[in-house]
Design a protein around this motif. Structure first.
Motif, short mmCIF file in Angstrom:
data_model
loop_
_atom_site.label_atom_id
_atom_site.label_comp_id
_atom_site.label_asym_id
_atom_site.label_seq_id
_atom_site.Cartn_x
_atom_site.Cartn_y
_atom_site.Cartn_z
N PHE A 69 -6.43 -2.68 -6.19
CA PHE A 69 -4.90 -2.27 -6.10
C PHE A 69 -5.36 -1.19 -5.48
CE2 PHE A 69 -0.58 -0.60 -5.62
CZ PHE A 69 0.09 -1.26 -5.40
N LEU A 70 -5.45 0.36 -6.37
CA LEU A 70 -5.66 1.27 -5.84
C LEU A 70 -6.93 2.20 -4.75
CD1 LEU A 70 -6.63 2.64 -9.48
CD2 LEU A 70 -4.92 3.65 -7.46
N LEU A 71 -8.16 1.04 -4.36
CA LEU A 71 -8.68 0.51 -3.26
C LEU A 71 -8.27 0.63 -2.17
CD1 LEU A 71 -12.79 0.81 -5.36
CD2 LEU A 71 -11.29 3.11 -4.88
N ALA A 72 -7.11 -0.82 -2.21
CA ALA A 72 -7.34 -1.09 -1.54
C ALA A 72 -6.50 -0.53 0.39
CB ALA A 72 -5.94 -2.80 -1.01
N GLU B 236 3.20 5.06 -1.87
CA GLU B 236 1.71 5.05 -1.09
C GLU B 236 0.65 4.16 -0.38
OE1 GLU B 236 0.71 8.41 -0.95
OE2 GLU B 236 2.48 9.05 -2.08
N LYS B 237 0.61 3.17 -1.35
CA LYS B 237 -0.02 1.87 -0.41
C LYS B 237 0.94 1.69 0.37
CE LYS B 237 -3.79 1.84 -3.12
NZ LYS B 237 -4.56 2.19 -2.17
N LEU B 238 2.03 1.53 0.83
CA LEU B 238 3.14 0.52 1.51
C LEU B 238 3.28 2.01 3.24
CD1 LEU B 238 5.80 -0.52 -0.54
CD2 LEU B 238 3.82 -1.68 0.88
N ARG B 239 2.04 2.56 3.07
CA ARG B 239 2.12 3.88 3.97
C ARG B 239 1.81 3.35 5.71
NH1 ARG B 239 2.84 9.33 3.30
NH2 ARG B 239 2.83 9.95 0.90
N ALA B 240 0.99 2.04 5.57
CA ALA B 240 0.93 1.41 6.91
C ALA B 240 1.89 0.92 7.03
CB ALA B 240 0.14 0.37 6.53
N PHE B 241 3.71 0.75 6.95
CA PHE B 241 4.89 0.33 7.11
C PHE B 241 5.05 1.79 7.73
CE2 PHE B 241 3.95 -2.98 4.61
CZ PHE B 241 3.15 -3.98 4.82
N SER B 242 5.06 2.55 7.56
CA SER B 242 5.64 3.72 8.59
C SER B 242 6.73 4.10 7.65
CB SER B 242 5.13 4.02 10.10
OG SER B 242 5.38 5.01 10.35
N ASP B 243 8.25 4.61 8.68
CA ASP B 243 8.92 4.91 8.53
C ASP B 243 9.69 3.03 7.84
OD1 ASP B 243 8.48 7.05 9.92
OD2 ASP B 243 9.04 6.34 11.93
N TYR B 244 8.87 2.99 7.15
CA TYR B 244 9.62 1.12 6.81
C TYR B 244 9.46 1.26 5.56
CZ TYR B 244 11.07 -0.15 11.21
OH TYR B 244 12.05 0.08 11.95
N ARG B 245 8.22 2.36 5.23
CA ARG B 245 7.49 1.75 3.56
C ARG B 245 8.74 1.80 2.17
NH1 ARG B 245 5.53 6.95 0.97
NH2 ARG B 245 6.12 8.76 2.27
N ARG C 143 -2.61 -5.62 4.95
CA ARG C 143 -2.50 -7.28 4.19
C ARG C 143 -2.65 -7.62 2.53
NH1 ARG C 143 -4.57 -8.95 9.48
NH2 ARG C 143 -5.94 -6.40 9.47
N VAL C 144 -4.11 -6.89 1.73
CA VAL C 144 -4.20 -6.88 0.67
C VAL C 144 -3.73 -6.23 -0.12
CG1 VAL C 144 -6.46 -5.80 -0.80
CG2 VAL C 144 -7.39 -6.81 1.54
N LEU D 153 0.25 -7.38 -4.20
CA LEU D 153 1.76 -7.49 -4.98
C LEU D 153 2.40 -9.28 -4.93
CD1 LEU D 153 3.09 -4.74 -2.63
CD2 LEU D 153 3.09 -4.89 -5.53
N GLY D 154 2.20 -10.02 -4.31
CA GLY D 154 2.15 -11.43 -4.28
C GLY D 154 2.11 -11.73 -5.76
N PHE D 155 0.31 -11.59 -5.78
CA PHE D 155 -0.16 -12.38 -7.46
C PHE D 155 0.46 -11.70 -8.37
CE2 PHE D 155 -3.59 -11.88 -10.10
CZ PHE D 155 -4.03 -12.74 -10.65
N PHE D 156 0.75 -10.70 -8.41
CA PHE D 156 1.14 -9.64 -9.14
C PHE D 156 2.64 -10.16 -9.45
CE2 PHE D 156 4.10 -6.13 -11.72
CZ PHE D 156 3.27 -6.31 -12.59
#
Length: 389
Positions: free
Chosen positions: A33-36, A351-360, A40-41, A46-49
């Protein structure tokens, strides 16, 4: 006798296997999770969790089996956990970002454990943990910048200062209850933030800069850490320091939970009137909860200040207190493991949802709500006290 001994040996081996698989699997999940970097990873993990949580919710016997294994092999579980914590930085491919996330997550875990004494154990809503965190950070930074006090002396001194403020907040708060008590703590946090923002010696809105890195036996924490010829980024110094603070906090929490103090807090949470009728000094134990919360928050604030080297009032806003409270509720009140998992999850998720920009932040909220729908009482809910065998 031989059949009984064989069954006992087999049961112990099974318990050891369950503990080892759970801890190593959890560490592998955290590392991934830290290195992803691909969103999509992250979503897949999160889905696995979520699937694991659904499985635990649907199959309580499995959860009980895991709990039983950890209870039976507690010493092995502790030693393996310590070994994983010590080796973990070597598995992060020298990623400074991953180490930074771990440091912040561990500091928030300490803050969440501190608040758990109040909110989880005694049902006292406190929105001033962020203020105590800031008081500890500012007290230690002022000592270091104005009087060249070393980190190791500033650490306990700042905790004492934060504790005094916690006592000052706790005593008058005893005249209120429930939502009124929450309002008092909110007001205290706002007052502290305004003072930090307007007082000259705190640097005002510009904050304090140039806080020196700690040193230990001539080794600066700003330098890379070399262990057996293997070099780790400088963040590893603070990783081990914050991990040690988490370990002390867990020990502190366990000792308090199983003491008369922890029992008194739980009695106050269940029914304050009944607790008073049993002779429990409710005022004293509530003030004590405030003091313990501020004491640990002061330690966390000091490490944060010396880690980042710069602090300002914006680091200790009301939102910080709300975030810490969310960690305790989402993780599982009065459950040490749940609180720590909640702190790690809510620190890393934005931090891990930064890919979603304003929607994170939107996705962050949706994720937390989804986990609470799966486990309404928190990721790892509160457990009933057990006595004897």
């Amino acid at each position: 006798m031989s059949v009984t001994a064989t069954r006992g040996t087999s049961g112990a081996a099974t318990a050891l296997s369950i503990v080892a698989l759970t801890e190593i699997g959890s560490a592998a999940f955290l590392r991934q999770f830290l290195l992803a970097e691909d969103w999509r990873v992250v979503v897949g993990l999160l889905g696995f969790f979520a699937i694991v949580l659904v499985g635990l919710q649907r199959l309580p016997t499995v959860e009980a089996r895991i709990e039983g294994a950890f209870s039976a092999q507690s010493r092995f579980a502790t030693l393996l956990g310590i070994a994983i914590v010590l080796l973990f930085p070597f598995l992060l491919e020298k990623s400074t970002y991953a180490l930074h996330l771990l440091i912040i997550a561990q500091l928030y875990a300490v803050l969440a454990l501190a608040l758990n004494f109040q909110l989880g154990s005694a049902n006292i809503p406190n929105f001033a943990t962020g203020a105590s965190y800031g008081i500890g950070a500012y007290a230690s930074a002022l000592l270091a910048l104005n009087w060249d006090v070393s980190f190791w002396l500033a650490l306990p001194a700042a905790a004492v200062v934060a504790t005094i403020f916690g006592f000052v907040l706790g005593v008058p708060s005893m005249r209120t209850r429930d939502s009124y008590l929450a309002l008092v703590t909110i007001a205290f946090g706002v007052v502290v933030h305004q003072l930090l923002n307007n007082l000259e010696f705190t640097g005002g809105p510009n904050g304090l800069v140039g806080i020196p890195a700690p040193e230990l036996f001539g080794h600066s924490f700003a330098s890379p850490l070399v262990i057996f010829g293997h070099s780790l980024p400088s963040q590893a110094n603070f990783y081990y320091l914050s991990a040690a603070l988490v370990g002390v906090s867990i020990l502190f929490a366990a000792r308090l939970h199983h003491s008369r103090i922890g029992l008194a807090w739980n009695a106050l949470r269940a029914d304050e009137l009944a607790a008073r009728c049993q002779g429990i000094n409710a005022t004293w134990y509530k003030v004590l909860a405030f003091v313990v919360d501020a004491f640990l928050a002061g330690f966390a604030g000091t490490i944060y200040a010396f880690y980042v080297g710069f602090i300002s009032p914006d680091n200790f806003t009301f939102l910080v207190s709300v975030t810490i409270m969310t960690m305790v509720i989402a993780g599982g009140m009065d459950n040490t493991l749940g609180v720590i998992v909640g702190a790690f999850l809510l620190t890393m998720l934005p931090e891990k949802l930064r890919a979603f920009s304003d929607y994170r932040i939107l996705f962050f909220g949706v994720t937390v709500i989804a986990f609470l729908m799966i486990r309404p009482q928190g990721i790892f809910p509160q457990r009933l006290r057990r006595y004897g065998g």
